[in-house]
Design a protein around this motif. Structure first.
Motif, PDB file in Angstrom:
ATOM      1  N   ILE A 235       9.072   3.913  -0.199  1.00 30.15           N
ATOM      2  CA  ILE A 235       8.426   2.575  -0.694  1.00 30.15           C
ATOM      3  C   ILE A 235       8.028   2.843  -2.289  1.00 30.15           C
ATOM      4  O   ILE A 235       7.574   3.814  -2.459  1.00 30.15           O
ATOM      5  N   SER A 236       8.320   1.543  -3.069  1.00 29.00           N
ATOM      6  CA  SER A 236       8.361   1.821  -4.321  1.00 29.00           C
ATOM      7  C   SER A 236       6.849   2.043  -4.948  1.00 29.00           C
ATOM      8  O   SER A 236       6.928   2.732  -5.720  1.00 29.00           O
ATOM      9  N   GLN A 237       5.904   1.673  -4.151  1.00 27.83           N
ATOM     10  CA  GLN A 237       4.584   1.979  -4.718  1.00 27.83           C
ATOM     11  C   GLN A 237       4.065   3.154  -4.254  1.00 27.83           C
ATOM     12  O   GLN A 237       2.882   3.477  -4.427  1.00 27.83           O
ATOM     13  N   ASP A 238       4.687   4.178  -3.860  1.00 28.47           N
ATOM     14  CA  ASP A 238       4.158   5.587  -3.424  1.00 28.47           C
ATOM     15  C   ASP A 238       3.845   6.498  -4.612  1.00 28.47           C
ATOM     16  O   ASP A 238       4.465   6.278  -5.718  1.00 28.47           O
ATOM     17  N   TYR A 239       2.945   7.335  -4.416  1.00 29.07           N
ATOM     18  CA  TYR A 239       2.696   8.186  -5.286  1.00 29.07           C
ATOM     19  C   TYR A 239       2.148   9.481  -4.533  1.00 29.07           C
ATOM     20  O   TYR A 239       1.724   9.594  -3.495  1.00 29.07           O
ATOM     21  N   ALA A 240       2.051  10.636  -5.341  1.00 31.49           N
ATOM     22  CA  ALA A 240       1.535  11.978  -4.969  1.00 31.49           C
ATOM     23  C   ALA A 240       0.181  12.092  -5.626  1.00 31.49           C
ATOM     24  O   ALA A 240      -0.031  11.614  -6.511  1.00 31.49           O
ATOM     25  N   ILE A 241      -0.499  12.997  -5.029  1.00 34.76           N
ATOM     26  CA  ILE A 241      -1.936  13.283  -5.680  1.00 34.76           C
ATOM     27  C   ILE A 241      -1.891  14.570  -6.158  1.00 34.76           C
ATOM     28  O   ILE A 241      -1.222  15.653  -5.588  1.00 34.76           O
ATOM     29  N   VAL A 242      -2.716  14.687  -7.190  1.00 30.73           N
ATOM     30  CA  VAL A 242      -2.654  16.048  -8.112  1.00 30.73           C
ATOM     31  C   VAL A 242      -4.043  16.703  -7.849  1.00 30.73           C
ATOM     32  O   VAL A 242      -4.888  15.936  -8.057  1.00 30.73           O
ATOM     33  N   ASP A 243      -4.028  17.940  -7.837  1.00 29.76           N
ATOM     34  CA  ASP A 243      -5.382  18.642  -7.782  1.00 29.76           C
ATOM     35  C   ASP A 243      -5.890  18.591  -9.088  1.00 29.76           C
ATOM     36  O   ASP A 243      -5.610  19.310 -10.023  1.00 29.76           O
ATOM     37  N   CYS A 244      -6.936  18.052  -9.634  1.00 29.96           N
ATOM     38  CA  CYS A 244      -7.447  18.130 -10.739  1.00 29.96           C
ATOM     39  C   CYS A 244      -9.127  18.620 -11.057  1.00 29.96           C
ATOM     40  O   CYS A 244      -9.717  18.050 -11.530  1.00 29.96           O
ATOM     41  N   ALA A 245      -9.102  19.551  -9.924  1.00 31.28           N
ATOM     42  CA  ALA A 245     -10.530  20.068  -9.969  1.00 31.28           C
ATOM     43  C   ALA A 245     -11.037  20.639 -11.401  1.00 31.28           C
ATOM     44  O   ALA A 245     -12.026  20.534 -11.576  1.00 31.28           O
ATOM     45  N   HIS A 246      -9.951  20.935 -12.124  1.00 28.96           N
ATOM     46  CA  HIS A 246     -10.464  21.465 -13.518  1.00 28.96           C
ATOM     47  C   HIS A 246     -11.089  20.697 -14.322  1.00 28.96           C
ATOM     48  O   HIS A 246     -11.833  20.807 -15.208  1.00 28.96           O
ATOM     49  N   LEU A 247     -10.426  19.184 -14.109  1.00 28.32           N
ATOM     50  CA  LEU A 247     -11.009  18.195 -14.815  1.00 28.32           C
ATOM     51  C   LEU A 247     -12.557  17.820 -14.844  1.00 28.32           C
ATOM     52  O   LEU A 247     -13.360  17.169 -15.683  1.00 28.32           O
ATOM     53  N   LYS A 248     -13.069  18.414 -13.665  1.00 25.63           N
ATOM     54  CA  LYS A 248     -14.529  18.153 -13.658  1.00 25.63           C
ATOM     55  C   LYS A 248     -15.362  19.118 -14.746  1.00 25.63           C
ATOM     56  O   LYS A 248     -16.563  18.697 -14.958  1.00 25.63           O
ATOM     57  N   GLU A 249     -14.732  19.984 -15.342  1.00 25.34           N
ATOM     58  CA  GLU A 249     -15.311  20.687 -16.234  1.00 25.34           C
ATOM     59  C   GLU A 249     -14.968  20.062 -17.581  1.00 25.34           C
ATOM     60  O   GLU A 249     -15.289  20.806 -18.864  1.00 25.34           O
TER      61      GLU A 249
ATOM     62  N   THR B  96     -11.511  14.981  -7.442  1.00 23.77           N
ATOM     63  CA  THR B  96     -10.827  16.232  -7.412  1.00 23.77           C
ATOM     64  C   THR B  96      -9.231  15.747  -7.467  1.00 23.77           C
ATOM     65  O   THR B  96      -8.430  16.434  -8.133  1.00 23.77           O
ATOM     66  N   TRP B  97      -9.044  14.941  -6.659  1.00 25.56           N
ATOM     67  CA  TRP B  97      -7.640  14.326  -6.363  1.00 25.56           C
ATOM     68  C   TRP B  97      -7.468  13.232  -7.243  1.00 25.56           C
ATOM     69  O   TRP B  97      -8.035  12.135  -7.085  1.00 25.56           O
ATOM     70  N   GLN B  98      -6.188  13.179  -8.147  1.00 19.40           N
ATOM     71  CA  GLN B  98      -6.035  11.868  -8.895  1.00 19.40           C
ATOM     72  C   GLN B  98      -4.304  11.646  -8.690  1.00 19.40           C
ATOM     73  O   GLN B  98      -3.738  12.671  -8.470  1.00 19.40           O
ATOM     74  N   PRO B  99      -4.057  10.186  -8.602  1.00 20.28           N
ATOM     75  CA  PRO B  99      -2.529   9.896  -8.420  1.00 20.28           C
ATOM     76  C   PRO B  99      -1.869  10.433  -9.688  1.00 20.28           C
ATOM     77  O   PRO B  99      -2.193  10.512 -10.690  1.00 20.28           O
ATOM     78  N   ALA B 100      -0.549  11.145  -9.377  1.00 17.69           N
ATOM     79  CA  ALA B 100       0.225  11.348 -10.401  1.00 17.69           C
ATOM     80  C   ALA B 100       0.951  10.105 -10.941  1.00 17.69           C
ATOM     81  O   ALA B 100       1.005   9.255 -10.471  1.00 17.69           O
ATOM     82  N   GLY B 101       1.020  10.319 -12.258  1.00 17.36           N
ATOM     83  CA  GLY B 101       1.783   9.083 -13.022  1.00 17.36           C
ATOM     84  C   GLY B 101       1.460   8.895 -14.421  1.00 17.36           C
ATOM     85  O   GLY B 101       0.533   9.791 -14.900  1.00 17.36           O
ATOM     86  N   PRO B 102       1.492   7.936 -14.901  1.00 19.71           N
ATOM     87  CA  PRO B 102       1.224   7.631 -16.354  1.00 19.71           C
ATOM     88  C   PRO B 102      -0.377   7.559 -16.629  1.00 19.71           C
ATOM     89  O   PRO B 102      -0.675   7.916 -17.745  1.00 19.71           O
ATOM     90  N   GLN B 103      -1.183   7.071 -15.631  1.00 21.80           N
ATOM     91  CA  GLN B 103      -2.568   7.258 -15.913  1.00 21.80           C
ATOM     92  C   GLN B 103      -3.126   8.558 -16.242  1.00 21.80           C
ATOM     93  O   GLN B 103      -3.757   8.846 -16.991  1.00 21.80           O
ATOM     94  N   LEU B 104      -2.723   9.514 -15.262  1.00 21.10           N
ATOM     95  CA  LEU B 104      -3.184  10.732 -15.329  1.00 21.10           C
ATOM     96  C   LEU B 104      -2.397  11.484 -16.678  1.00 21.10           C
ATOM     97  O   LEU B 104      -3.259  12.362 -17.206  1.00 21.10           O
TER      98      LEU B 104
ATOM     99  N   LEU C 118       0.965  -1.186   0.054  1.00 19.58           N
ATOM    100  CA  LEU C 118       0.108   0.103  -0.091  1.00 19.58           C
ATOM    101  C   LEU C 118       0.803   1.186   0.007  1.00 19.58           C
ATOM    102  O   LEU C 118       1.915   1.375   0.437  1.00 19.58           O
ATOM    103  N   PRO C 119       0.418   2.348  -0.713  1.00 21.83           N
ATOM    104  CA  PRO C 119       1.156   3.682  -0.769  1.00 21.83           C
ATOM    105  C   PRO C 119       1.145   4.238   0.803  1.00 21.83           C
ATOM    106  O   PRO C 119      -0.040   4.065   1.577  1.00 21.83           O
ATOM    107  N   ASN C 120       1.913   5.251   1.042  1.00 20.20           N
ATOM    108  CA  ASN C 120       1.797   5.926   2.275  1.00 20.20           C
ATOM    109  C   ASN C 120       0.639   6.701   2.546  1.00 20.20           C
ATOM    110  O   ASN C 120      -0.014   6.774   3.631  1.00 20.20           O
ATOM    111  N   ILE C 121      -0.077   7.170   1.542  1.00 21.79           N
ATOM    112  CA  ILE C 121      -1.313   7.920   1.611  1.00 21.79           C
ATOM    113  C   ILE C 121      -2.483   6.986   2.162  1.00 21.79           C
ATOM    114  O   ILE C 121      -3.166   7.564   3.022  1.00 21.79           O
ATOM    115  N   VAL C 122      -2.197   5.578   1.736  1.00 21.60           N
ATOM    116  CA  VAL C 122      -3.358   4.664   2.377  1.00 21.60           C
ATOM    117  C   VAL C 122      -2.980   4.489   3.817  1.00 21.60           C
ATOM    118  O   VAL C 122      -3.941   4.248   4.679  1.00 21.60           O
ATOM    119  N   LEU C 123      -1.713   4.258   3.678  1.00 21.52           N
ATOM    120  CA  LEU C 123      -1.249   3.495   5.071  1.00 21.52           C
ATOM    121  C   LEU C 123      -1.566   4.765   6.126  1.00 21.52           C
ATOM    122  O   LEU C 123      -1.989   4.300   7.389  1.00 21.52           O
TER     123      LEU C 123
END
Length: 210
Positions: free
Chosen positions: A58-72, A97-105, A42-47
């Motif tokens: 930890i290798s599975q860690d990720y940051a979250i990105v403010d994606c409020a604009h994407l609601k529009e 509103t918050w999405q994990p940073a990385g390849p999917q975003l 699990l990533p630290n945000i969940v732990l």
């Protein structure tokens, strides 16, 4: 005790009736032996949010990105990104509103850019951020970097300030955890931003060569 540093000697899960969470030994344990369990990869945000602690590097860690604009974003293209597993949704079905940073975003923003479905405000900010290089760098790439910069700008303190605050020996445990988490989030976002910069330069160089 957490099994992150020791092999777990237990298994966990719900009972058949689904009403109780149980931990059982996976091997004979003598009386007084320490019990270890694993929370999983699990990533630290969940732990931190679910169990009240975090681990270092930890290798599975990720940051979250403010994606409020994407609601529009244009609904059809946004739904396509969701169905492809590129964006997360809230319980009410709207884009989180918050999405994990990385390849999917990054892929989601690339898809929206290709469909001309980026929200106007985000597109305007991306073009402003891209400056003179906007013609040689994909709009989705610039939009991703723009959203990371926007997220970083919302932190009230810098990494250096938070690291200095951690030196206070009287700091409460919860405050110390919050500082560690905030530092980690900024470090990951800055690393992601630097990676996007290198990819953008490589793309621009490739364009010039062709």
């Amino acid at each position: 005790s957490d099994g992150s540093q020791h092999p777990p000697n237990t298994a966990k899960g719900l009972e058949e009736d689904g009403q109780h969470f149980v931990v059982i030994a996976t091997q004979p344990l003598p009386k007084g032996a320490q019990v270890f369990l694993s929370y999983g990869a699990l990533p630290n945000i969940v732990l931190l949010s679910q169990f009240g602690f975090m681990l270092s590097a930890i290798s599975q860690d990720y940051a979250i990105v403010d994606c409020a604009h994407l609601k529009e974003a244009e609904p059809t293209a946004a739904l396509e990104a969701v169905e492809q597993g590129l964006l997360m949704r809230d319980a009410d079905g709207t884009i989180s509103t918050w999405q994990p940073a990385g390849p999917q975003l990054r892929a989601a923003l690339t898809l929206l850019a290709e469909r001309d479905a980026l929200p106007a405000q985000l597109l305007q900010q991306a073009c402003h951020t891209g400056g003179g290089t906007a013609a040689s760098i994909p709009t989705g790439t610039i939009a991703y970097a723009t959203m990371i910069k926007r997220t970083l700008s919302r932190f009230s303190t810098t990494i250096a300030q938070d690291r200095a605050a951690l030196k206070d020996v009287s700091l409460a445990p919860r405050a110390r955890l919050a500082l560690r988490f905030r530092i980690e989030q900024q470090v990951i976002l800055n690393r992601e931003l630097a990676s996007q910069g290198m990819q953008a330069k490589a793309h621009a160089t490739s364009k010039l060569q062709t």
